[in-house]
Write an enzyme that holds these catalytic residues in place. Structure first.
Site, short mmCIF file in Angstrom:
data_model
loop_
_atom_site.label_atom_id
_atom_site.label_comp_id
_atom_site.label_asym_id
_atom_site.label_seq_id
_atom_site.Cartn_x
_atom_site.Cartn_y
_atom_site.Cartn_z
N TYR A 1 27.06 25.49 63.83
CA TYR A 1 26.58 26.15 62.60
C TYR A 1 27.56 25.85 61.45
CZ TYR A 1 25.28 29.95 59.38
OH TYR A 1 24.90 30.68 58.28
N SER B 1 27.59 28.70 53.21
CA SER B 1 28.12 29.89 53.91
C SER B 1 29.64 29.85 53.79
CB SER B 1 27.73 29.82 55.39
OG SER B 1 28.40 30.81 56.15
N ASP C 1 7.83 23.80 56.89
CA ASP C 1 8.90 23.54 57.86
C ASP C 1 9.86 22.58 57.15
OD1 ASP C 1 10.64 22.70 59.80
OD2 ASP C 1 9.11 22.19 61.28
N LYS D 1 27.02 23.81 57.84
CA LYS D 1 27.26 24.39 56.51
C LYS D 1 28.28 23.57 55.73
CE LYS D 1 24.21 27.66 56.73
NZ LYS D 1 23.03 27.62 55.85
#
Ligand SMILES: NC(=O)c1ccc[n+]([C@@H]2O[C@H](COP(=O)([O-])OP(=O)(O)OC[C@H]3O[C@@H](n4cnc5c(N)ncnc54)[C@H](O)[C@@H]3O)[C@@H](O)[C@H]2O)c1
Length: 262
Positions: free
Chosen positions: A157, A144, A64, A161
């Protein structure tokens, strides 16, 4: 100088499926000894078994990435199995589609914990191992195109990134003196389970009305004429794990078929 990664000991997190799996397969085909590390122990072991069946060298381990002790154990197991660590791909990530004003504190923390803090911990623990080995080493983070542009229904998100890009730059500055290269890959629209989830998220949020509409919409206009397959990320991954990239650090390479030109 050789671009060979033969025998290099390389961890890829989030490699039970998707982009991480294709990166690990590519590295193994190029001769590396890979560790398939995923929170899903079953997919990690299944991916490792398939690589071994294809003639590659791989072990599957559960991790994890949000848990420092788990990441430390992953690196310790890698070193006990392969003798050293040469590179880590901090690739594990999660996505969530929500309209800007609906994002909750819990949503923020969940996404930031995996995508940003997980990368922070991965860099910290791998760099400690590299320094203990006498220096040198490769850290490759998966950012990304959302680390280059903010996308409205993916605001948290995107923030996570951008954080990966920032961590990549800061770590490159921190560890250059130890000959540790820290770079990132910024994929575009990649046909994985994550994009299935994103596409469903757009529909659930009422932003699209049919399956695949968001996927097709984001893919329209890609200069190379198609969305990405996970395998499209393998070549650049081999390069970033090899001596061919030894004079490159702090960079976030966009590998998106031509979407975000920076
Ligand atoms: N698919 C895309 O279009 C795209 C585009 C740009 C960037 N990315 C990034 O690429 C990476 C891989 O994406 P993907 O499309 O392969 O996603 P995916 O959902 O198909 O695979 C992600 C993997 O990460 C694992 N994972 C999730 N949380 C974890 C944790 N806490 N610890 C360890 N493993 C964990 C999952 O079990 C899964 O196997 C992610 O960082 C993602 O943000 C994806």
């Amino acid at each position: 100088m050789s671009n060979s990664i033969e025998d290099r000991s390389i961890i890829v997190t989030g490699s039970g499926r998707g982009i991480g799996r294709s990166i690990a397969e590519g590295l193994a085909q190029a001769g590396a000894r890979v560790v398939i590390a995923d929170i899903n122990a079953e997919t990690a072991e299944a991916t490792a078994a398939e690589i071994r069946e294809a003639g590659g060298r791989a072990i599957g381990l559960a991790v994890d990435v949000t848990d420092r002790a788990s990441t430390q154990a992953l690196i310790a197991r890698t070193v006990s199995s392969y003798g050293r660590l040469d590179a880590i791909f901090n690739n594990a990530g999660i996505a969530q589609v929500k309209q800007f004003n609906d994002i909750t504190e819990d949503d923020w923390h969940r996404v930031m914990d995996v995508n940003a803090m997980g990368v922070l911990i991965g860099i910290q623990e791998a760099s400690k191992q590299f320094i203990a080995q006498g220096g040198g080493g490769k850290i490759i983070n998966t950012a990304s195109i959302a680390g280059k542009q903010g996308y409205e229904p993916l605001a948290h998100y995107s923030a996570s990134k951008f954080a990966v890009v920032a961590l990549t730059q800061a770590a490159a500055r921190a560890f250059g003196k130890h000959r540790i290269n820290v770079n990132a890959i910024c994929p575009g629209v990649v046909a994985t389970d994550m994009w299935k989830l994103i596409d469903k998220g757009f529909k659930d949020e009422g932003l699209t009305s049919r399956d695949n509409e968001a996927f097709e919409g984001f893919s329209a206009g890609i200069l190379l004429g198609r969305p990405s397959h996970p395998e499209d990320l393998a070549g650049v991954s081999i390069f970033l794990a090899s001596a061919g990239s030894d004079y490159m650090t702090g960079q976030s390479l966009v590998v998106d078929g031509g979407m975000v030109l920076v």
